[in-house]
Design an enzyme around this catalytic site. Structure first.
Site, PDB file in Angstrom:
ATOM      1  N   ASP A  24      -0.479 -36.853 -24.885  1.00 15.27           N
ATOM      2  CA  ASP A  24       0.307 -37.119 -23.679  1.00 15.27           C
ATOM      3  C   ASP A  24       1.155 -35.945 -23.218  1.00 15.27           C
ATOM      4  OD1 ASP A  24      -0.764 -39.596 -24.048  1.00 15.27           O
ATOM      5  OD2 ASP A  24       1.137 -40.672 -24.188  1.00 15.27           O
ATOM      6  N   HIS A  32     -29.721 -61.152 -21.592  1.00 11.15           N
ATOM      7  CA  HIS A  32     -29.150 -62.294 -20.866  1.00 11.15           C
ATOM      8  C   HIS A  32     -28.648 -63.328 -21.868  1.00 11.15           C
ATOM      9  CE1 HIS A  32     -28.705 -65.397 -17.790  1.00 11.15           C
ATOM     10  NE2 HIS A  32     -29.268 -66.230 -18.649  1.00 11.15           N
TER      11      HIS A  32
END
Length: 458
Positions: free
Chosen positions: A307, A440
Protein backbone atom coordinates in the site's frame (compact mmCIF):
# COMPACT_ATOMS: atom_id res chain seq x y z
CA UNK A 1 27.49 -1.24 17.14
CA UNK A 2 25.45 -1.78 13.99
CA UNK A 3 24.51 -5.28 12.78
CA UNK A 4 24.71 -5.71 9.01
CA UNK A 5 22.28 -7.81 6.96
CA UNK A 6 21.93 -8.68 3.32
CA UNK A 7 18.37 -7.35 3.46
CA UNK A 8 16.16 -5.34 5.78
CA UNK A 9 12.41 -5.73 5.40
CA UNK A 10 10.25 -3.18 7.20
CA UNK A 11 6.74 -4.47 7.75
CA UNK A 12 5.21 -7.93 8.12
CA UNK A 13 2.21 -7.43 5.85
CA UNK A 14 1.47 -9.44 2.73
CA UNK A 15 4.71 -8.84 0.84
CA UNK A 16 7.30 -8.80 3.65
CA UNK A 17 7.13 -12.31 5.13
CA UNK A 18 7.03 -14.05 1.74
CA UNK A 19 10.02 -12.04 0.55
CA UNK A 20 11.85 -12.93 3.76
CA UNK A 21 11.17 -16.58 2.99
CA UNK A 22 12.55 -16.35 -0.55
CA UNK A 23 15.62 -14.37 0.50
CA UNK A 24 16.54 -16.68 3.37
CA UNK A 25 16.06 -19.72 1.12
CA UNK A 26 18.57 -18.07 -1.21
CA UNK A 27 21.08 -17.92 1.66
CA UNK A 28 20.64 -14.24 2.50
CA UNK A 29 20.60 -12.85 6.01
CA UNK A 30 17.40 -10.92 6.66
CA UNK A 31 16.24 -8.49 9.33
CA UNK A 32 12.46 -8.13 9.45
CA UNK A 33 11.04 -5.24 11.47
CA UNK A 34 7.42 -5.07 12.66
CA UNK A 35 6.22 -2.35 15.00
CA UNK A 36 2.75 -3.66 15.75
CA UNK A 37 0.93 -6.77 14.54
CA UNK A 38 2.32 -9.48 12.28
CA UNK A 39 0.24 -9.95 9.14
CA UNK A 40 -0.37 -6.29 8.38
CA UNK A 41 -3.69 -4.70 7.45
CA UNK A 42 -5.17 -7.75 5.72
CA UNK A 43 -4.84 -10.09 8.67
CA UNK A 44 -5.55 -7.63 11.47
CA UNK A 45 -8.02 -4.97 10.33
CA UNK A 46 -8.75 -5.72 6.68
CA UNK A 47 -9.69 -8.77 4.65
CA UNK A 48 -9.47 -11.49 7.30
CA UNK A 49 -11.59 -9.97 10.10
CA UNK A 50 -14.02 -8.08 7.86
CA UNK A 51 -14.77 -11.06 5.66
CA UNK A 52 -15.29 -13.15 8.78
CA UNK A 53 -17.89 -10.58 9.83
CA UNK A 54 -19.38 -10.55 6.33
CA UNK A 55 -19.75 -14.34 6.61
CA UNK A 56 -21.61 -13.98 9.91
CA UNK A 57 -23.88 -11.31 8.41
CA UNK A 58 -24.57 -13.54 5.40
CA UNK A 59 -25.52 -16.49 7.60
CA UNK A 60 -27.84 -14.29 9.67
CA UNK A 61 -29.45 -12.84 6.54
CA UNK A 62 -29.94 -16.30 5.04
CA UNK A 63 -31.54 -17.55 8.26
CA UNK A 64 -34.00 -14.67 8.13
CA UNK A 65 -34.90 -15.73 4.58
CA UNK A 66 -35.34 -19.35 5.62
CA UNK A 67 -39.05 -19.47 4.82
CA UNK A 68 -38.29 -18.68 1.17
CA UNK A 69 -36.33 -21.92 0.97
CA UNK A 70 -38.78 -24.05 2.93
CA UNK A 71 -37.09 -23.78 6.31
CA UNK A 72 -39.19 -23.15 9.41
CA UNK A 73 -37.42 -21.33 12.23
CA UNK A 74 -38.22 -19.06 15.12
CA UNK A 75 -37.21 -15.43 15.32
CA UNK A 76 -33.58 -14.86 14.35
CA UNK A 77 -31.57 -12.89 16.90
CA UNK A 78 -27.96 -11.68 16.74
CA UNK A 79 -25.37 -12.33 19.42
CA UNK A 80 -22.95 -9.56 18.48
CA UNK A 81 -20.39 -10.59 21.10
CA UNK A 82 -20.15 -14.02 19.47
CA UNK A 83 -19.84 -12.43 16.03
CA UNK A 84 -16.87 -10.42 17.25
CA UNK A 85 -15.37 -13.36 19.13
CA UNK A 86 -15.49 -15.48 15.98
CA UNK A 87 -13.82 -12.68 14.03
CA UNK A 88 -11.13 -12.29 16.69
CA UNK A 89 -10.28 -15.98 16.73
CA UNK A 90 -9.87 -16.08 12.96
CA UNK A 91 -7.64 -13.02 12.82
CA UNK A 92 -5.58 -14.00 15.88
CA UNK A 93 -5.00 -17.47 14.44
CA UNK A 94 -3.84 -15.86 11.19
CA UNK A 95 -1.60 -13.39 12.99
CA UNK A 96 -0.06 -16.10 15.14
CA UNK A 97 0.60 -18.24 12.08
CA UNK A 98 2.55 -15.45 10.36
CA UNK A 99 4.48 -14.64 13.53
CA UNK A 100 5.37 -18.30 14.17
CA UNK A 101 6.52 -18.73 10.56
CA UNK A 102 8.79 -15.70 10.69
CA UNK A 103 10.26 -16.40 14.10
CA UNK A 104 11.08 -19.94 13.03
CA UNK A 105 12.70 -18.85 9.77
CA UNK A 106 16.39 -19.64 9.50
CA UNK A 107 18.66 -16.62 8.86
CA UNK A 108 15.81 -14.22 9.67
CA UNK A 109 16.18 -11.92 12.69
CA UNK A 110 12.97 -10.32 13.97
CA UNK A 111 12.96 -6.82 15.45
CA UNK A 112 9.76 -5.67 17.12
CA UNK A 113 9.64 -1.90 17.13
CA UNK A 114 9.49 1.20 14.95
CA UNK A 115 12.15 1.47 12.23
CA UNK A 116 13.49 4.80 11.01
CA UNK A 117 16.24 5.60 8.56
CA UNK A 118 19.52 6.97 9.87
CA UNK A 119 21.09 6.98 6.39
CA UNK A 120 20.68 5.32 2.97
CA UNK A 121 21.53 1.87 4.37
CA UNK A 122 21.19 2.43 8.11
CA UNK A 123 18.09 2.07 10.28
CA UNK A 124 17.34 2.42 13.97
CA UNK A 125 14.78 0.41 15.94
CA UNK A 126 14.77 1.81 19.46
CA UNK A 127 18.29 1.29 20.79
CA UNK A 128 19.21 -1.11 17.97
CA UNK A 129 21.12 0.00 14.88
CA UNK A 130 21.16 -2.16 11.75
CA UNK A 131 22.26 -1.76 8.15
CA UNK A 132 21.42 -3.60 4.97
CA UNK A 133 22.66 -4.10 1.42
CA UNK A 134 19.06 -3.82 0.25
CA UNK A 135 16.05 -2.40 2.08
CA UNK A 136 12.44 -3.31 1.35
CA UNK A 137 9.64 -1.11 2.69
CA UNK A 138 6.31 -2.86 3.26
CA UNK A 139 4.85 -0.41 5.77
CA UNK A 140 1.25 -0.35 4.54
CA UNK A 141 -1.33 2.34 5.13
CA UNK A 142 -3.99 3.55 7.52
CA UNK A 143 -7.39 5.18 7.43
CA UNK A 144 -7.43 8.80 6.33
CA UNK A 145 -9.32 11.08 8.72
CA UNK A 146 -10.76 14.05 6.83
CA UNK A 147 -10.68 17.52 8.35
CA UNK A 148 -14.44 17.95 8.60
CA UNK A 149 -16.14 20.57 10.79
CA UNK A 150 -16.78 19.15 14.25
CA UNK A 151 -14.79 15.96 13.68
CA UNK A 152 -12.65 16.57 16.77
CA UNK A 153 -15.74 17.09 18.93
CA UNK A 154 -17.18 13.61 18.47
CA UNK A 155 -16.08 10.01 18.97
CA UNK A 156 -15.71 8.15 15.68
CA UNK A 157 -14.49 4.86 14.29
CA UNK A 158 -12.23 4.02 11.38
CA UNK A 159 -12.17 0.61 9.72
CA UNK A 160 -9.35 -0.35 12.12
CA UNK A 161 -10.87 0.81 15.41
CA UNK A 162 -14.23 -0.66 14.42
CA UNK A 163 -12.62 -4.09 14.78
CA UNK A 164 -12.57 -3.47 18.55
CA UNK A 165 -16.25 -2.49 18.76
CA UNK A 166 -17.85 -3.73 21.99
CA UNK A 167 -21.50 -2.96 21.17
CA UNK A 168 -23.91 -3.18 18.27
CA UNK A 169 -24.60 0.38 17.07
CA UNK A 170 -28.19 1.52 17.28
CA UNK A 171 -27.70 3.71 14.21
CA UNK A 172 -24.37 3.61 12.37
CA UNK A 173 -23.66 6.65 10.21
CA UNK A 174 -21.01 5.90 7.59
CA UNK A 175 -19.14 8.73 5.91
CA UNK A 176 -18.00 7.52 2.48
CA UNK A 177 -19.92 5.54 -0.10
CA UNK A 178 -17.11 3.47 -1.54
CA UNK A 179 -15.83 -0.08 -1.06
CA UNK A 180 -15.01 -0.14 2.66
CA UNK A 181 -18.05 1.88 3.69
CA UNK A 182 -20.52 -0.21 1.69
CA UNK A 183 -19.26 -3.53 3.04
CA UNK A 184 -19.69 -2.28 6.60
CA UNK A 185 -23.07 -0.75 5.74
CA UNK A 186 -24.64 -4.02 4.63
CA UNK A 187 -22.90 -6.01 7.34
CA UNK A 188 -24.19 -3.89 10.21
CA UNK A 189 -27.65 -3.57 8.72
CA UNK A 190 -27.84 -7.37 8.73
CA UNK A 191 -26.66 -7.41 12.34
CA UNK A 192 -29.63 -5.20 13.17
CA UNK A 193 -28.31 -1.63 13.17
CA UNK A 194 -29.99 1.21 11.39
CA UNK A 195 -27.46 2.39 8.80
CA UNK A 196 -27.07 5.62 6.86
CA UNK A 197 -24.37 6.08 4.23
CA UNK A 198 -23.37 9.68 3.48
CA UNK A 199 -21.50 10.24 0.22
CA UNK A 200 -20.21 13.59 -0.97
CA UNK A 201 -20.45 12.61 -4.63
CA UNK A 202 -23.53 12.18 -6.83
CA UNK A 203 -23.37 8.36 -6.72
CA UNK A 204 -21.80 5.47 -4.83
CA UNK A 205 -18.38 4.06 -5.81
CA UNK A 206 -17.82 6.67 -8.50
CA UNK A 207 -14.95 4.78 -10.14
CA UNK A 208 -17.46 2.19 -11.37
CA UNK A 209 -19.79 2.62 -14.33
CA UNK A 210 -23.06 4.40 -13.46
CA UNK A 211 -25.24 1.30 -13.91
CA UNK A 212 -23.02 -0.59 -11.44
CA UNK A 213 -23.35 2.22 -8.91
CA UNK A 214 -27.11 2.38 -9.42
CA UNK A 215 -27.56 -1.38 -9.05
CA UNK A 216 -25.51 -1.48 -5.85
CA UNK A 217 -27.47 1.45 -4.45
CA UNK A 218 -30.72 -0.41 -5.18
CA UNK A 219 -29.42 -3.59 -3.51
CA UNK A 220 -28.49 -1.72 -0.33
CA UNK A 221 -31.64 0.35 -0.18
CA UNK A 222 -33.73 -2.81 -0.57
CA UNK A 223 -32.21 -4.00 2.72
CA UNK A 224 -33.20 -0.77 4.46
CA UNK A 225 -29.92 1.13 4.24
CA UNK A 226 -30.39 4.87 3.87
CA UNK A 227 -28.22 6.44 1.17
CA UNK A 228 -27.56 10.19 1.17
CA UNK A 229 -25.77 11.47 -1.94
CA UNK A 230 -24.52 14.92 -2.93
CA UNK A 231 -23.60 15.70 0.69
CA UNK A 232 -21.74 18.92 0.01
CA UNK A 233 -21.07 20.12 3.56
CA UNK A 234 -20.57 17.21 5.96
CA UNK A 235 -20.23 18.34 9.57
CA UNK A 236 -20.70 16.91 13.05
CA UNK A 237 -22.07 17.92 16.43
CA UNK A 238 -22.79 16.10 19.67
CA UNK A 239 -26.40 15.76 20.73
CA UNK A 240 -28.03 14.33 23.82
CA UNK A 241 -29.30 11.33 21.88
CA UNK A 242 -26.24 10.76 19.69
CA UNK A 243 -24.18 12.41 17.00
CA UNK A 244 -25.67 14.74 14.39
CA UNK A 245 -24.15 14.59 10.93
CA UNK A 246 -25.03 17.57 8.78
CA UNK A 247 -25.28 16.69 5.12
CA UNK A 248 -26.78 19.58 3.11
CA UNK A 249 -27.91 17.15 0.43
CA UNK A 250 -30.04 18.26 -2.50
CA UNK A 251 -32.94 16.31 -0.98
CA UNK A 252 -33.91 14.85 2.39
CA UNK A 253 -33.44 16.06 5.95
CA UNK A 254 -30.49 18.45 6.47
CA UNK A 255 -28.94 16.25 9.15
CA UNK A 256 -28.84 12.64 10.31
CA UNK A 257 -28.63 11.74 14.00
CA UNK A 258 -26.88 8.45 14.73
CA UNK A 259 -25.39 6.66 17.69
CA UNK A 260 -22.01 5.91 16.08
CA UNK A 261 -19.96 7.29 13.19
CA UNK A 262 -17.63 5.36 10.89
CA UNK A 263 -15.21 7.30 8.70
CA UNK A 264 -14.61 5.39 5.47
CA UNK A 265 -13.05 8.14 3.41
CA UNK A 266 -9.91 6.56 2.00
CA UNK A 267 -6.42 5.55 3.06
CA UNK A 268 -3.03 7.15 3.50
CA UNK A 269 0.44 5.52 3.49
CA UNK A 270 2.47 4.92 6.65
CA UNK A 271 5.46 6.83 5.32
CA UNK A 272 5.44 10.04 7.33
CA UNK A 273 7.49 8.72 10.26
CA UNK A 274 10.18 6.66 8.51
CA UNK A 275 12.64 9.55 8.13
CA UNK A 276 12.77 8.84 4.40
CA UNK A 277 14.60 12.11 3.85
CA UNK A 278 17.66 10.67 5.60
CA UNK A 279 17.78 7.94 2.94
CA UNK A 280 16.97 10.30 0.09
CA UNK A 281 13.79 8.41 -0.86
CA UNK A 282 11.26 10.44 -2.83
CA UNK A 283 7.54 10.49 -2.14
CA UNK A 284 4.66 12.04 -4.05
CA UNK A 285 2.24 14.72 -2.89
CA UNK A 286 0.10 12.28 -0.92
CA UNK A 287 3.05 10.58 0.76
CA UNK A 288 3.24 7.47 -1.43
CA UNK A 289 6.76 6.27 -2.15
CA UNK A 290 7.64 6.69 -5.81
CA UNK A 291 8.73 3.45 -7.48
CA UNK A 292 9.54 2.26 -10.99
CA UNK A 293 8.14 -0.73 -12.84
CA UNK A 294 10.11 -3.19 -10.69
CA UNK A 295 9.23 -1.39 -7.43
CA UNK A 296 12.63 0.21 -6.97
CA UNK A 297 12.69 3.72 -5.47
CA UNK A 298 14.95 6.53 -6.67
CA UNK A 299 17.56 5.04 -4.32
CA UNK A 300 18.58 1.87 -6.22
CA UNK A 301 18.97 -0.46 -3.23
CA UNK A 302 15.64 0.54 -1.63
CA UNK A 303 12.32 -0.95 -2.77
CA UNK A 304 8.72 -0.26 -1.71
CA UNK A 305 5.97 -2.87 -1.77
CA UNK A 306 2.29 -2.88 -0.92
CA UNK A 307 0.00 0.00 0.00
CA UNK A 308 2.82 2.45 0.67
CA UNK A 309 3.85 2.69 -3.00
CA UNK A 310 0.49 3.81 -4.37
CA UNK A 311 0.57 1.17 -7.11
CA UNK A 312 -2.22 -0.90 -5.58
CA UNK A 313 -4.37 -0.92 -2.46
CA UNK A 314 -5.25 -4.58 -2.18
CA UNK A 315 -3.81 -7.67 -0.56
CA UNK A 316 -3.40 -9.28 -3.97
CA UNK A 317 -1.48 -6.31 -5.39
CA UNK A 318 0.81 -6.33 -2.35
CA UNK A 319 1.52 -10.04 -2.76
CA UNK A 320 2.09 -9.51 -6.48
CA UNK A 321 4.61 -6.79 -5.54
CA UNK A 322 6.54 -9.46 -3.63
CA UNK A 323 6.40 -11.77 -6.64
CA UNK A 324 7.71 -9.04 -8.94
CA UNK A 325 10.59 -8.15 -6.62
CA UNK A 326 11.55 -11.79 -6.03
CA UNK A 327 11.33 -12.65 -9.73
CA UNK A 328 13.68 -9.84 -10.73
CA UNK A 329 16.20 -10.24 -7.91
CA UNK A 330 16.27 -14.01 -7.52
CA UNK A 331 14.86 -15.67 -10.63
CA UNK A 332 16.22 -13.63 -13.53
CA UNK A 333 12.57 -13.20 -14.54
CA UNK A 334 11.80 -9.63 -15.72
CA UNK A 335 8.32 -9.21 -14.27
CA UNK A 336 6.82 -5.70 -14.19
CA UNK A 337 4.04 -3.88 -12.36
CA UNK A 338 2.71 -2.73 -15.73
CA UNK A 339 2.14 -6.36 -16.73
CA UNK A 340 -0.71 -6.85 -14.30
CA UNK A 341 -4.36 -6.28 -15.03
CA UNK A 342 -6.44 -4.36 -12.54
CA UNK A 343 -8.78 -6.70 -10.70
CA UNK A 344 -10.68 -6.49 -7.42
CA UNK A 345 -13.98 -7.23 -5.74
CA UNK A 346 -16.54 -5.44 -3.60
CA UNK A 347 -17.74 -7.87 -0.93
CA UNK A 348 -21.29 -6.85 -0.45
CA UNK A 349 -23.88 -9.56 -1.06
CA UNK A 350 -24.10 -10.22 -3.93
CA UNK A 351 -20.47 -9.29 -4.66
CA UNK A 352 -19.01 -7.30 -7.51
CA UNK A 353 -16.11 -8.86 -9.39
CA UNK A 354 -14.12 -6.48 -11.60
CA UNK A 355 -11.32 -6.96 -14.13
CA UNK A 356 -9.66 -4.52 -16.50
CA UNK A 357 -11.31 -1.36 -17.76
CA UNK A 358 -14.74 -0.01 -16.95
CA UNK A 359 -16.92 0.87 -19.91
CA UNK A 360 -16.24 4.55 -19.23
CA UNK A 361 -12.48 3.97 -19.35
CA UNK A 362 -12.78 1.90 -22.53
CA UNK A 363 -14.80 4.63 -24.25
CA UNK A 364 -12.20 7.24 -23.29
CA UNK A 365 -9.51 5.09 -24.94
CA UNK A 366 -11.14 5.83 -28.31
CA UNK A 367 -11.43 2.17 -29.28
CA UNK A 368 -14.29 0.67 -31.20
CA UNK A 369 -16.15 -1.42 -28.64
CA UNK A 370 -18.37 -4.46 -28.44
CA UNK A 371 -20.37 -4.85 -25.23
CA UNK A 372 -22.33 -7.82 -23.92
CA UNK A 373 -24.61 -7.81 -20.88
CA UNK A 374 -26.95 -10.21 -19.13
CA UNK A 375 -29.11 -9.69 -16.04
CA UNK A 376 -28.70 -12.21 -13.23
CA UNK A 377 -32.43 -12.91 -13.56
CA UNK A 378 -31.38 -14.86 -16.67
CA UNK A 379 -28.66 -16.87 -14.93
CA UNK A 380 -30.07 -20.23 -13.81
CA UNK A 381 -27.67 -20.57 -10.88
CA UNK A 382 -28.76 -17.20 -9.50
CA UNK A 383 -32.45 -18.05 -9.91
CA UNK A 384 -32.01 -21.39 -8.15
CA UNK A 385 -30.21 -19.71 -5.25
CA UNK A 386 -32.86 -17.00 -5.00
CA UNK A 387 -30.26 -14.29 -5.62
CA UNK A 388 -31.10 -12.56 -8.88
CA UNK A 389 -29.82 -9.05 -8.18
CA UNK A 390 -27.19 -7.63 -10.51
CA UNK A 391 -25.88 -8.31 -13.99
CA UNK A 392 -22.86 -9.39 -16.05
CA UNK A 393 -21.04 -7.14 -18.53
CA UNK A 394 -18.04 -7.76 -20.77
CA UNK A 395 -16.29 -5.14 -22.93
CA UNK A 396 -14.32 -6.15 -26.05
CA UNK A 397 -12.12 -4.28 -28.54
CA UNK A 398 -14.00 -4.75 -31.82
CA UNK A 399 -10.84 -4.62 -33.94
CA UNK A 400 -8.45 -6.83 -31.95
CA UNK A 401 -11.10 -9.04 -30.27
CA UNK A 402 -9.24 -8.43 -27.00
CA UNK A 403 -11.29 -8.43 -23.79
CA UNK A 404 -10.79 -5.01 -22.24
CA UNK A 405 -12.76 -5.42 -19.04
CA UNK A 406 -15.64 -7.06 -17.25
CA UNK A 407 -17.97 -6.55 -14.32
CA UNK A 408 -19.97 -9.32 -12.68
CA UNK A 409 -22.31 -8.00 -10.01
CA UNK A 410 -24.13 -11.02 -8.72
CA UNK A 411 -23.89 -14.23 -6.76
CA UNK A 412 -20.46 -15.77 -7.30
CA UNK A 413 -19.27 -12.73 -9.22
CA UNK A 414 -16.03 -12.51 -7.22
CA UNK A 415 -15.10 -16.03 -8.39
CA UNK A 416 -16.58 -16.04 -11.90
CA UNK A 417 -14.62 -12.94 -12.89
CA UNK A 418 -11.40 -14.98 -12.91
CA UNK A 419 -12.59 -16.90 -15.94
CA UNK A 420 -12.45 -13.63 -17.87
CA UNK A 421 -9.29 -12.43 -16.15
CA UNK A 422 -7.32 -15.54 -17.09
CA UNK A 423 -8.19 -15.15 -20.79
CA UNK A 424 -7.06 -11.52 -20.58
CA UNK A 425 -3.71 -12.60 -19.12
CA UNK A 426 -3.34 -15.24 -21.81
CA UNK A 427 -3.80 -12.44 -24.37
CA UNK A 428 -6.28 -14.58 -26.27
CA UNK A 429 -9.27 -13.23 -28.20
CA UNK A 430 -12.71 -13.29 -26.61
CA UNK A 431 -13.63 -16.16 -28.94
CA UNK A 432 -11.43 -18.44 -26.80
CA UNK A 433 -13.88 -18.29 -23.92
CA UNK A 434 -16.91 -17.84 -26.15
CA UNK A 435 -16.28 -21.33 -27.53
CA UNK A 436 -15.53 -22.89 -24.14
CA UNK A 437 -17.91 -25.42 -22.60
CA UNK A 438 -18.53 -24.58 -18.96
CA UNK A 439 -20.29 -26.59 -16.28
CA UNK A 440 -24.02 -26.18 -15.71
CA UNK A 441 -25.44 -24.80 -13.48
CA UNK A 442 -22.85 -22.15 -12.67
CA UNK A 443 -22.52 -18.41 -13.04
CA UNK A 444 -19.42 -18.81 -15.19
CA UNK A 445 -21.27 -20.84 -17.83
CA UNK A 446 -23.09 -17.67 -18.92
CA UNK A 447 -19.89 -15.79 -19.79
CA UNK A 448 -19.66 -17.49 -23.23
CA UNK A 449 -23.33 -16.64 -23.73
CA UNK A 450 -22.68 -12.98 -22.92
CA UNK A 451 -19.80 -12.98 -25.41
CA UNK A 452 -22.07 -14.55 -28.00
CA UNK A 453 -24.46 -11.62 -27.62
CA UNK A 454 -21.93 -8.81 -28.11
CA UNK A 455 -23.19 -5.74 -29.91
CA UNK A 456 -21.48 -2.53 -30.99
CA UNK A 457 -21.36 0.25 -28.40
CA UNK A 458 -23.50 3.18 -29.41
Amino acid sequence: MSTHFDAIIVGAGQAGPSLAGRLTEAGKTVALVERKFFGGTCVNTGCTPTKAMVASAYAIHTARRGAEYGMTTGAVSVDFDRVMARKDKIRLDSRSSVEKWLKGMKNCTIFEGHAQFEGPREMRIGDEEISGERIFLNVGGRAAVPDLPGINDIPYFTNSSLMELDHLPRHLVIIGGSYIGLEFAQMFRRFGSDVTVIEKGPRLISREDPEVSDAICAILEKEGIHIRLDAECIRFAKQADGIAAGVDCTSGAPEVVGSDVLLATGRRPNTDDLCLDKAGVKTGERGYIEVDDVLRTNVPHIFAMGDCNGRGVFTHTAYNDFEIVAANLLDNDPRRVSDRIQAYALYIDPPLGRAGMTESEARKSGRKLLIGTRPMTRVARAVEKGKTEGFMKVIVDADTEEILGAAILGTGGDEAIHSVLDVMYAKKPYTTIKRAMHIHPTVTELIPTVLGDLSPAT
